[in-house]
Design a protein around this motif. Structure first.
Motif, PDB file in Angstrom:
ATOM      1  N   GLU A  43      38.118  76.183  28.718  1.00 37.93           N
ATOM      2  CA  GLU A  43      37.715  75.008  27.972  1.00 37.93           C
ATOM      3  C   GLU A  43      36.630  75.338  26.960  1.00 37.93           C
ATOM      4  N   HIS A  49      30.561  64.757  24.155  1.00 38.79           N
ATOM      5  CA  HIS A  49      31.110  63.903  25.212  1.00 38.79           C
ATOM      6  C   HIS A  49      32.476  64.391  25.717  1.00 38.79           C
ATOM      7  N   ALA A  50      33.273  64.986  24.860  1.00 37.92           N
ATOM      8  CA  ALA A  50      34.593  65.469  25.269  1.00 37.92           C
ATOM      9  C   ALA A  50      34.514  66.819  25.987  1.00 37.92           C
ATOM     10  N   TRP A  51      33.648  67.701  25.516  1.00 38.43           N
ATOM     11  CA  TRP A  51      33.485  69.045  26.075  1.00 38.43           C
ATOM     12  C   TRP A  51      31.993  69.274  26.321  1.00 38.43           C
TER      13      TRP A  51
END
Length: 97
Positions: A43, A49-51
């Motif tokens: 990842e 906020h997403a990662w």
């Protein structure tokens, strides 16, 4: 002499410092919060906020043989924690003060 640069998930930073302590690699400069994305799987570490994960990095200058052993230890740490991600490489150092 070699300059070894290493970037990893923040969760791995203490393990890298432990390896350096065990190998008596004293001098380094570190960055605690970096963003990044690996070239393969895993990842992104973008601190949003997403990662939300973040990376850390360091650079250290050391003797050639110690650099090779350090890179080997980092490779083992990466293999044991593949999804966390560690990348490292070395440059030749022609002179330093």
């Amino acid at each position: 002499m070699k300059a070894v640069f290493m970037a990893c998930n923040q969760s791995m930073y203490d393990a890298v410092i432990d390896i350096m302590d065990e190998m008596d690699i004293r001098g380094f400069t570190g960055w605690e919060e970096l963003i990044g994305r690996g070239t393969g799987d895993g990842e992104p570490h973008l601190g949003n906020h997403a990662w939300p994960a973040m990376n850390s990095a360091l650079i250290s200058v050391m003797e050639d043989d110690k650099a090779e052993k350090f890179l080997a230890q980092l490779k083992k740490l990466d293999e044991d924690n593949h999804k966390q991600g560690i990348r490292a490489f070395a440059w030749e150092v022609s002179s330093m003060i």
